[in-house]
Motif scaffolding. Structure first.
Motif, PDB file in Angstrom:
ATOM      1  N   PHE A 281       0.832  -1.199   0.000  1.00 32.22           N
ATOM      2  CA  PHE A 281       0.000   0.000   0.000  1.00 32.22           C
ATOM      3  C   PHE A 281       0.874   1.259   0.000  1.00 32.22           C
ATOM      4  CE2 PHE A 281      -4.166  -1.629   2.142  1.00 32.22           C
ATOM      5  CZ  PHE A 281      -4.443  -2.347   0.998  1.00 32.22           C
ATOM      6  N   TYR A 282       1.889   1.237   0.846  1.00 28.36           N
ATOM      7  CA  TYR A 282       2.753   2.406   1.009  1.00 28.36           C
ATOM      8  C   TYR A 282       3.507   2.724  -0.276  1.00 28.36           C
ATOM      9  CZ  TYR A 282       6.534   5.239   3.044  1.00 28.36           C
ATOM     10  OH  TYR A 282       7.440   6.226   3.331  1.00 28.36           O
ATOM     11  N   PHE A 283       4.154   1.724  -0.863  1.00 28.33           N
ATOM     12  CA  PHE A 283       5.003   1.970  -2.026  1.00 28.33           C
ATOM     13  C   PHE A 283       4.192   2.244  -3.288  1.00 28.33           C
ATOM     14  CE2 PHE A 283       8.021  -0.498   0.638  1.00 28.33           C
ATOM     15  CZ  PHE A 283       8.956   0.518   0.791  1.00 28.33           C
ATOM     16  N   VAL A 284       3.070   1.572  -3.450  1.00 28.89           N
ATOM     17  CA  VAL A 284       2.240   1.841  -4.625  1.00 28.89           C
ATOM     18  C   VAL A 284       1.678   3.258  -4.563  1.00 28.89           C
ATOM     19  CG1 VAL A 284       0.145   1.164  -5.855  1.00 28.89           C
ATOM     20  CG2 VAL A 284       1.715  -0.585  -5.026  1.00 28.89           C
ATOM     21  N   SER A 285       1.286   3.699  -3.353  1.00 21.86           N
ATOM     22  CA  SER A 285       0.804   5.072  -3.197  1.00 21.86           C
ATOM     23  C   SER A 285       1.896   6.081  -3.544  1.00 21.86           C
ATOM     24  CB  SER A 285       0.319   5.286  -1.760  1.00 21.86           C
ATOM     25  OG  SER A 285      -0.093   6.614  -1.558  1.00 21.86           O
ATOM     26  N   LEU A 286       3.125   5.846  -3.079  1.00 26.52           N
ATOM     27  CA  LEU A 286       4.236   6.744  -3.406  1.00 26.52           C
ATOM     28  C   LEU A 286       4.534   6.731  -4.894  1.00 26.52           C
ATOM     29  CD1 LEU A 286       6.765   6.051  -0.486  1.00 26.52           C
ATOM     30  CD2 LEU A 286       5.275   8.036  -0.787  1.00 26.52           C
ATOM     31  N   TYR A 287       4.461   5.564  -5.511  1.00 31.73           N
ATOM     32  CA  TYR A 287       4.729   5.459  -6.952  1.00 31.73           C
ATOM     33  C   TYR A 287       3.717   6.264  -7.756  1.00 31.73           C
ATOM     34  CZ  TYR A 287       4.964   3.308 -11.602  1.00 31.73           C
ATOM     35  OH  TYR A 287       5.060   3.091 -12.960  1.00 31.73           O
ATOM     36  N   MET A 288       2.449   6.158  -7.399  1.00 38.21           N
ATOM     37  CA  MET A 288       1.426   6.882  -8.154  1.00 38.21           C
ATOM     38  C   MET A 288       1.581   8.398  -8.014  1.00 38.21           C
ATOM     39  SD  MET A 288      -2.105   4.650  -7.963  1.00 38.21           S
ATOM     40  CE  MET A 288      -2.127   4.318  -6.202  1.00 38.21           C
ATOM     41  N   GLN A 289       1.910   8.864  -6.803  1.00 39.10           N
ATOM     42  CA  GLN A 289       2.028  10.305  -6.604  1.00 39.10           C
ATOM     43  C   GLN A 289       3.388  10.853  -7.046  1.00 39.10           C
ATOM     44  OE1 GLN A 289      -0.058  12.115  -3.028  1.00 39.10           O
ATOM     45  NE2 GLN A 289       0.187  10.008  -2.305  1.00 39.10           N
ATOM     46  N   GLY A 290       4.465  10.114  -6.710  1.00 37.52           N
ATOM     47  CA  GLY A 290       5.804  10.643  -6.969  1.00 37.52           C
ATOM     48  C   GLY A 290       6.339  10.369  -8.354  1.00 37.52           C
ATOM     49  N   VAL A 291       5.871   9.298  -9.008  1.00 35.65           N
ATOM     50  CA  VAL A 291       6.391   8.929 -10.325  1.00 35.65           C
ATOM     51  C   VAL A 291       5.350   9.153 -11.416  1.00 35.65           C
ATOM     52  CG1 VAL A 291       7.381   7.069 -11.723  1.00 35.65           C
ATOM     53  CG2 VAL A 291       7.975   7.260  -9.288  1.00 35.65           C
ATOM     54  N   LEU A 292       4.132   8.653 -11.213  1.00 38.23           N
ATOM     55  CA  LEU A 292       3.087   8.861 -12.216  1.00 38.23           C
ATOM     56  C   LEU A 292       2.424  10.230 -12.089  1.00 38.23           C
ATOM     57  CD1 LEU A 292       1.317   5.355 -12.258  1.00 38.23           C
ATOM     58  CD2 LEU A 292       3.250   6.179 -13.632  1.00 38.23           C
ATOM     59  N   ARG A 293       2.749  10.994 -11.036  1.00 31.46           N
ATOM     60  CA  ARG A 293       2.276  12.365 -10.818  1.00 31.46           C
ATOM     61  C   ARG A 293       0.753  12.444 -10.729  1.00 31.46           C
ATOM     62  NH1 ARG A 293       6.753  14.366  -8.767  1.00 31.46           N
ATOM     63  NH2 ARG A 293       8.552  14.162 -10.155  1.00 31.46           N
ATOM     64  N   MET A 294       0.161  11.509 -10.023  1.00 29.90           N
ATOM     65  CA  MET A 294      -1.284  11.527  -9.815  1.00 29.90           C
ATOM     66  C   MET A 294      -1.610  12.374  -8.585  1.00 29.90           C
ATOM     67  SD  MET A 294      -1.953   7.478 -10.641  1.00 29.90           S
ATOM     68  CE  MET A 294      -3.681   7.493 -10.167  1.00 29.90           C
ATOM     69  N   SER A 295      -2.758  13.027  -8.575  1.00 30.13           N
ATOM     70  CA  SER A 295      -3.164  13.860  -7.449  1.00 30.13           C
ATOM     71  C   SER A 295      -3.575  12.980  -6.268  1.00 30.13           C
ATOM     72  CB  SER A 295      -4.355  14.734  -7.861  1.00 30.13           C
ATOM     73  OG  SER A 295      -5.502  13.931  -8.064  1.00 30.13           O
ATOM     74  N   PRO A 296      -3.665  13.563  -5.051  1.00 26.87           N
ATOM     75  CA  PRO A 296      -4.123  12.770  -3.908  1.00 26.87           C
ATOM     76  C   PRO A 296      -5.476  12.111  -4.142  1.00 26.87           C
ATOM     77  CG  PRO A 296      -3.174  14.826  -3.145  1.00 26.87           C
ATOM     78  CD  PRO A 296      -3.239  14.920  -4.638  1.00 26.87           C
ATOM     79  N   ALA A 297      -6.420  12.856  -4.744  1.00 26.61           N
ATOM     80  CA  ALA A 297      -7.747  12.288  -4.987  1.00 26.61           C
ATOM     81  C   ALA A 297      -7.679  11.143  -5.989  1.00 26.61           C
ATOM     82  CB  ALA A 297      -8.699  13.375  -5.486  1.00 26.61           C
ATOM     83  N   ALA A 298      -6.909  11.326  -7.067  1.00 24.38           N
ATOM     84  CA  ALA A 298      -6.777  10.270  -8.071  1.00 24.38           C
ATOM     85  C   ALA A 298      -6.074   9.049  -7.484  1.00 24.38           C
ATOM     86  CB  ALA A 298      -6.012  10.792  -9.282  1.00 24.38           C
ATOM     87  N   THR A 299      -5.072   9.281  -6.637  1.00 22.72           N
ATOM     88  CA  THR A 299      -4.380   8.168  -5.985  1.00 22.72           C
ATOM     89  C   THR A 299      -5.339   7.384  -5.100  1.00 22.72           C
ATOM     90  OG1 THR A 299      -2.271   9.362  -6.003  1.00 22.72           O
ATOM     91  CG2 THR A 299      -2.492   7.568  -4.417  1.00 22.72           C
ATOM     92  N   GLY A 300      -6.155   8.103  -4.352  1.00 22.53           N
ATOM     93  CA  GLY A 300      -7.122   7.418  -3.508  1.00 22.53           C
ATOM     94  C   GLY A 300      -8.127   6.614  -4.323  1.00 22.53           C
ATOM     95  N   ALA A 301      -8.649   7.210  -5.391  1.00 16.76           N
ATOM     96  CA  ALA A 301      -9.626   6.508  -6.225  1.00 16.76           C
ATOM     97  C   ALA A 301      -9.014   5.292  -6.901  1.00 16.76           C
ATOM     98  CB  ALA A 301     -10.187   7.467  -7.274  1.00 16.76           C
TER      99      ALA A 301
END
Length: 478
Positions: A281-301
């Motif tokens: 959960f932790y690393f996939v969340s970081l990957y989406m926000q830090g590498v794929l540049r997804m917003s917090p809302a998009a990461t949550g969805a």
């Protein structure tokens, strides 16, 4: 809807809320830092304070429920959780928020084992028990994923304070439902004094173990601070085992529960499973926000498909539970989850959400869902009814401590691979390595299922003597 079904609803709400609050603040941490003026070292305590109190007090909470009443402890834990959530949402300083999170962890340690014990003593056999454990497994697994989603949406559209305040109306509604649904505690023949010496040694030992592990982001594993903390924790836990085995007349944790291979194997499987899942959960969340540049809302969805997969896996396990043995459910489920983590480890700095997040999320979540409900049933089936809280505290401790240790170890591994670089390529390599190790942990869990768990169905509850040598191990567990 009958009363047992309403009890299931109350228990599900409690477990979902406790699981959700493990992860709901993660996406909100940057907003919390700017809103309350946290320094970088102090910010992590918003997460760690909850994990520390919850992990250290679960065994105590489970046994206290057995002795003093599960409904009583359940209501107390729920009410305290709601008050702490309100205090956290209104916090005006870093210290106030960290204190509120610590009290949330204390309340969750009282609430969680009592909830599972109420479920296992309400639904004792057959299809109804399989269905109830399936619901529990689904909410326990999806709570963390939904927490990430809810944290992102609330932070972006309502403000970070609502990641705490959202619990308050849920608690009020659940307490009202509990008052008219859950029967009052009966005195019963097994009430007695709490093992205070064991409680102090066990709570301090587990608390220091979690404390030493969660501080490794500030103090390396080889540092004097970490080694010293873990050494003291080992001494305290050794003393706890001695007291429980030889001294306590009414032990906090009866070691004889682990004489049942089903109970021992299920708890070890849970430890390994959540060591991998929490970190993922932790690393996939970081990957989406830090590498794929997804917003917090998009990461949550983006965690919604994971939740859906967990529910699908749980439904599969629930329907197959009456026909298949524990091994026959856990082995394919564990292998599917391991394959999903392996797929996650192929993430790329130029990757896409569909290929590198959605696909492995579905595979992993279905596999995990197939494991959660059978594990809860197996880990509590070896305990007599008056020790259901004890067995529930044990499996929840395995879950919580496994998650804390797994996250701390794999964060260190990722950090060593990444170094001080913030380049997306370097970050991806670190995340990928840790996600691959998560897959290895699930493969080891499958090996546990094949070698430790009995081939047939779990035997009847283990004997209730207070010394391991007095126990009779069921033939199916030999």
């Amino acid at each position: 809807m009958g009363k047992p079904s309403l009890i299931l609803v109350v228990v599900a709400i409690a477990q979902f809320m406790v699981s959700l609050d493990m992860s709901v603040v993660n996406v909100a941490l940057p907003a919390i830092r700017s809103g309350l003026g946290f320094d970088p070292a102090g910010l992590q305590w918003v997460v760690d304070a909850y994990a520390l109190l919850l992990g250290g007090l679960l065994l105590l909470g489970g046994r206290a429920g057995d002795l003093y009443g599960r409904r009583r402890l359940f209501v107390l834990g729920f009410a305290l959780f709601g008050l702490a959530s309100l205090a956290g949402g209104l916090a005006q300083s870093p210290g106030q928020l960290v204190t509120a999170r610590a009290v949330q962890g204390l309340a969750a340690a009282a609430l969680t084992p009592s909830a599972l014990a109420m479920l296992t003593t309400t639904f004792t056999e057959g299809r109804a028990r399989a269905r109830a454990l399936g619901v529990w497994g689904a909410v326990a697994g999806t709570g963390g994923a939904v927490g990430v989603m809810a944290g992102g949406l609330l932070t972006e559209y309502a403000g970070w304070r609502w990641v705490m305040l959202i619990n308050v109306p849920v608690v009020v509604g659940a307490l009202a439902l509990t008052a008219v649904t859950v029967p009052a505690d009966s005195p019963g023949p097994h009430r007695g004094r709490l093992d205070l010496l064991g409680a102090v040694l066990g709570t301090c030992g587990l608390g220091l173990l979690v404390f030493g592990v969660v501080r490794t982001h500030d103090h390396p594993w080889t540092s004097a601070e970490t080694l010293g903390t873990l050494a003291v924790a080992a001494v305290l836990l050794s003393g706890f085992i001695l007291v429980e085995a030889r001294i306590a007349k009414a032990p906090l944790f009866r070691l004889g529960l682990l004489a049942n291979r089903t109970v021992a194997g299920a708890n070890l499987f849970v430890f390994l499973l959540f060591a991998g899942q929490f970190a993922a959960f932790y690393f996939v969340s970081l990957y989406m926000q830090g590498v794929l540049r997804m917003s917090p809302a998009a990461t949550g969805a983006a965690f919604l498909p994971f939740s859906a997969g967990l529910i699908c896996g749980t439904v599969i396990a629930t329907r197959a539970a009456r026909r298949l043995t524990l091994r026959a459910l856990l082995v394919p489920g564990g292998l599917l989850a391991a394959a999903g983590f392996g797929w996650f480890s192929l993430i790329s700095p130029t990757g896409s959400f569909v290929v590198h997040v959605l696909g492995p999320s579905l595979v992993t979540s279905i596999g995990l869902g197939m494991c959660l409900a059978p594990l809860a049933g197996a880990a509590t089936a070896g305990a007599p009814p008056h020790e259901a809280g004890m067995a529930s505290g044990l499996i929840n401790s395995a879950r919580q401590i496994g998650g804390c240790i797994g996250l701390a170890v794999l964060t260190t591994v990722a950090g060593r691979r990444t170094g001080s670089s913030t380049d997306p390529t370097a970050l991806t390599h670190g995340y990928a390595l840790s996600l691959g190790i998560s897959g290895i942990l699930l493969a080891i869990a499958v090996a546990v299922a094949l070698t430790v768990l009995p081939k047939g169905r779990p035997g009847p509850p283990v004997g209730t003597g207070t010394r391991p040598e007095e126990l009779t191990v069921p033939a199916t567990a030999r």
